[in-house]
Design a protein around this motif. Structure first.
Motif, PDB file in Angstrom:
ATOM      1  N   PHE A  76       0.717  -0.936  -0.016  1.00  0.00           N
ATOM      2  CA  PHE A  76       0.018   0.066  -0.048  1.00  0.00           C
ATOM      3  C   PHE A  76       0.761   1.164  -0.088  1.00  0.00           C
ATOM      4  CE2 PHE A  76      -2.274   3.191   2.258  1.00  0.00           C
ATOM      5  CZ  PHE A  76      -3.627   3.380   1.420  1.00  0.00           C
ATOM      6  N   ALA A  77       1.863   1.206   0.831  1.00  0.00           N
ATOM      7  CA  ALA A  77       2.698   2.357   0.816  1.00  0.00           C
ATOM      8  C   ALA A  77       3.615   2.587  -0.208  1.00  0.00           C
ATOM      9  CB  ALA A  77       3.676   2.411   2.292  1.00  0.00           C
ATOM     10  N   LEU A  78       3.838   1.573  -1.198  1.00  0.00           N
ATOM     11  CA  LEU A  78       4.712   1.856  -2.320  1.00  0.00           C
ATOM     12  C   LEU A  78       3.781   2.038  -3.510  1.00  0.00           C
ATOM     13  CD1 LEU A  78       7.361  -0.733  -1.421  1.00  0.00           C
ATOM     14  CD2 LEU A  78       7.297   1.682  -1.277  1.00  0.00           C
ATOM     15  N   HIS A  79       2.311   2.334  -3.315  1.00  0.00           N
ATOM     16  CA  HIS A  79       1.543   2.452  -4.344  1.00  0.00           C
ATOM     17  C   HIS A  79       1.670   3.702  -4.951  1.00  0.00           C
ATOM     18  CE1 HIS A  79      -1.381   1.654  -7.500  1.00  0.00           C
ATOM     19  NE2 HIS A  79      -2.271   2.606  -6.790  1.00  0.00           N
ATOM     20  N   PRO A  80       1.808   4.328  -6.097  1.00  0.00           N
ATOM     21  CA  PRO A  80       1.946   5.607  -6.431  1.00  0.00           C
ATOM     22  C   PRO A  80       0.530   6.103  -6.248  1.00  0.00           C
ATOM     23  CG  PRO A  80       3.330   4.516  -8.108  1.00  0.00           C
ATOM     24  CD  PRO A  80       2.785   3.312  -7.038  1.00  0.00           C
ATOM     25  N   ASP A  81       0.719   7.303  -5.861  1.00  0.00           N
ATOM     26  CA  ASP A  81      -0.900   7.834  -5.802  1.00  0.00           C
ATOM     27  C   ASP A  81      -0.654   9.451  -5.627  1.00  0.00           C
ATOM     28  OD1 ASP A  81      -3.376   9.003  -5.382  1.00  0.00           O
ATOM     29  OD2 ASP A  81      -4.013   7.666  -3.926  1.00  0.00           O
ATOM     30  N   ARG A  82      -1.036  10.128  -6.636  1.00  0.00           N
ATOM     31  CA  ARG A  82      -0.830  11.776  -6.732  1.00  0.00           C
ATOM     32  C   ARG A  82      -1.578  12.500  -5.794  1.00  0.00           C
ATOM     33  NH1 ARG A  82      -1.504  10.645 -12.258  1.00  0.00           N
ATOM     34  NH2 ARG A  82       0.399  10.739 -13.415  1.00  0.00           N
ATOM     35  N   GLN A  83      -2.612  11.777  -5.031  1.00  0.00           N
ATOM     36  CA  GLN A  83      -3.180  12.518  -3.876  1.00  0.00           C
ATOM     37  C   GLN A  83      -2.675  12.065  -2.710  1.00  0.00           C
ATOM     38  OE1 GLN A  83      -7.464  12.978  -4.012  1.00  0.00           O
ATOM     39  NE2 GLN A  83      -7.439  13.401  -6.258  1.00  0.00           N
ATOM     40  N   GLY A  84      -1.964  11.095  -2.484  1.00  0.00           N
ATOM     41  CA  GLY A  84      -1.321  10.497  -1.275  1.00  0.00           C
ATOM     42  C   GLY A  84      -2.321   9.291  -0.937  1.00  0.00           C
ATOM     43  N   ILE A  85      -3.291   9.666   0.008  1.00  0.00           N
ATOM     44  CA  ILE A  85      -4.275   8.744   0.264  1.00  0.00           C
ATOM     45  C   ILE A  85      -5.522   9.514   0.088  1.00  0.00           C
ATOM     46  CG2 ILE A  85      -5.283   6.843   1.882  1.00  0.00           C
ATOM     47  CD1 ILE A  85      -2.783   6.983   3.235  1.00  0.00           C
ATOM     48  N   GLY A  86      -5.916   9.822  -1.102  1.00  0.00           N
ATOM     49  CA  GLY A  86      -7.167  10.298  -1.358  1.00  0.00           C
ATOM     50  C   GLY A  86      -7.555  11.755  -0.757  1.00  0.00           C
TER      51      GLY A  86
END
Length: 452
Positions: A442-452
């Motif tokens: 989960f921590a290593l999944h790229p996400d431009r909003q971080g966690i929504g």
């Protein structure tokens, strides 16, 4: 002259102006605007006094004592208002700047001490303070113009225009107070603060010349650009110790052209220099007597400024992200907002050549070489400290990975190595620190909003 673009769409810098360092230094001070306002109010009051005298003289010449009596009545009514203004304005000023001090203290604690300069440079804050002081001084000056004589034939002064001017200043003060409160509240919002910092940082990028040398260190006695010539002398700093804030580019280019040499700035803007530190290297010719005054063309102060400092914006954004990640604050969302702007800044310089800026004279000859951070140094400044503190915050690690991936797709092949290095180090740090496989994924999944 406005910004203009090259055929590749990148903005060229504005032509440097000789007074630009002075202009920036005045923006970093709080005394200039109030002082100018006080001087201006004396000028305007003198003009208003002359207008009042002219009106009174014209009415007397016309023999209209009834009009003089009417003006006396109006002026007496206005005197009550002016007296109230004079008594209340200093209290009003104290309240306003109590708000400022609280806002500055909160911003320094929540964001970074370096963002205090945003409050110091705020135009609306300076304008509010200047107009408030001008209103207070104007009211005192008007009160001194009132004549104790009530006989229309003997009265020497009727400050009617002066009183109207005071009322106009009061109205302007009220409008500025509303604008000031709105501006102060905006400066306490992290989104607005990081946006201001980013805009100033991007302005530095836009003002950079696109003509730069290759990205490599400038060694002693070597030429950082073909045709620079051998180093013939160095000029040391003789002023006070402090941070190198900026240099007068226009004047240095002119001095180098007049003496037929090329100057190279040895320290970078933002470096701390002490007396005896070499600040200029002379290339391509002997050191004329006039060049010994080069050390007076640099500005040294207590803190860095945006004026010519390419890395200062990244430094502030990084500080905000680090402060948000500290256990005392624990605000990863603020850190993500800072990372958003860091990625924006790096994207703006992704295609730009970096290294040493070349400033040319009107004939196109290089006259001044100014070192700036290269791509690797900017990437390290942007990510090293944040990466080290973000391992325990999956929101920030996800945003960092997304930002690094976006930059990897935007930069040329020869600039991917530092980005890949930071991505690898971040991945390794999370794998070492997070024990559960699901949490690691989960921590290593790229996400431009971080966690929504």
């Amino acid at each position: 002259m406005g910004d203009w673009k090259t055929t590749d769409g990148l903005p060229r810098r504005r032509r440097h102006r000789a007074l630009s360092p002075l202009r920036e230094h005045l923006r970093d001070t709080f005394w200039f605007a109030p002082t100018a306002a006080l001087f201006l109010v004396f000028v305007v009051w003198s003009a208003a006094t002359a207008a009042d005298d002219a009106i009174l003289t014209a009415l007397r010449d016309a023999g209209d004592e009834d009009a003089v009596s009417d003006l006396l009545g109006i002026a007496e009514d206005a005197k009550t208002v002016v007296t109230t203004i004079s008594a209340a304005m200093m209290t009003f000023i104290g309240v306003v700047f109590s708000i400022s001090l609280v806002a500055v203290q909160m911003a320094a604690g929540q964001f970074s001490p370096r963002v205090v300069r945003i409050f110091v440079r705020s135009r609306i804050t300076k304008a509010t303070f200047a107009v408030f002081l001008a209103t207070f001084v104007q009211s005192l000056l008007v009160l001194t113009s009132y004549d104790s004589q009530r006989d229309p034939a003997l009265v020497a002064s009727i400050p009617l225009v002066q009183s109207v001017l005071t009322l106009i200043l009061v109205g302007l003060s009220v409008v500025l107070f509303v604008m000031y409160v709105n501006s102060t509240l905006r400066l306490m919002r992290v989104a607005h603060v990081v946006d201001l910092i980013t805009r100033e940082a991007l302005r530095v990028v836009a003002n950079m010349p696109l003509d730069v040398s290759v990205e490599k260190p400038v060694g002693t006695g070597t030429a950082p650009h073909p045709g620079l010539g051998p180093e013939t002398a160095r000029i040391a700093h003789h002023g006070r110790a402090g941070v190198l804030r900026d240099v007068d580019i226009a004047r240095l280019v002119r001095m180098a052209r007049q003496n037929g040499v090329v100057l190279r700035l040895v320290p970078r803007i933002g470096d701390f220099v002490v007396p005896g530190t070499p600040v200029f290297a002379v290339h391509g010719g002997p050191v004329a007597k006039a060049l010994r005054a080069l050390s007076f063309q640099v500005s040294v102060g207590a803190e860095r400024t945006f004026h010519q400092d390419l890395g200062f914006g990244l430094r502030q954004l990084s500080d905000i992200a680090l402060r948000a990640l500290s256990p005392a604050v624990n605000d990863p969302t603020t850190s993500v907002q800072a990372v958003d702007r860091i990625v924006q800044f790096l994207s703006s310089v992704a295609q730009r050549p970096l290294g040493a800026l070349l400033h040319r004279d009107r004939q196109g000859t290089v006259r001044l070489v100014q070192p700036v951070p290269d791509w690797t140094e900017l990437v390290d400044l942007a990510f090293t400290e944040i990466r080290g503190c973000a391992v325990s915050s999956p929101q920030v690690t996800r945003r960092l990975l997304a930002g690094l991936d976006d930059l990897l797709g935007a930069v040329p092949e020869d600039r991917r190595a530092p980005l890949i290095r930071h991505r690898t180090l971040l991945t390794q740090a999370v794998e070492r620190t997070v024990p559960e496989a699901a949490d690691r994924a989960f921590a290593l999944h790229p996400d431009r909003q971080g966690i929504g």
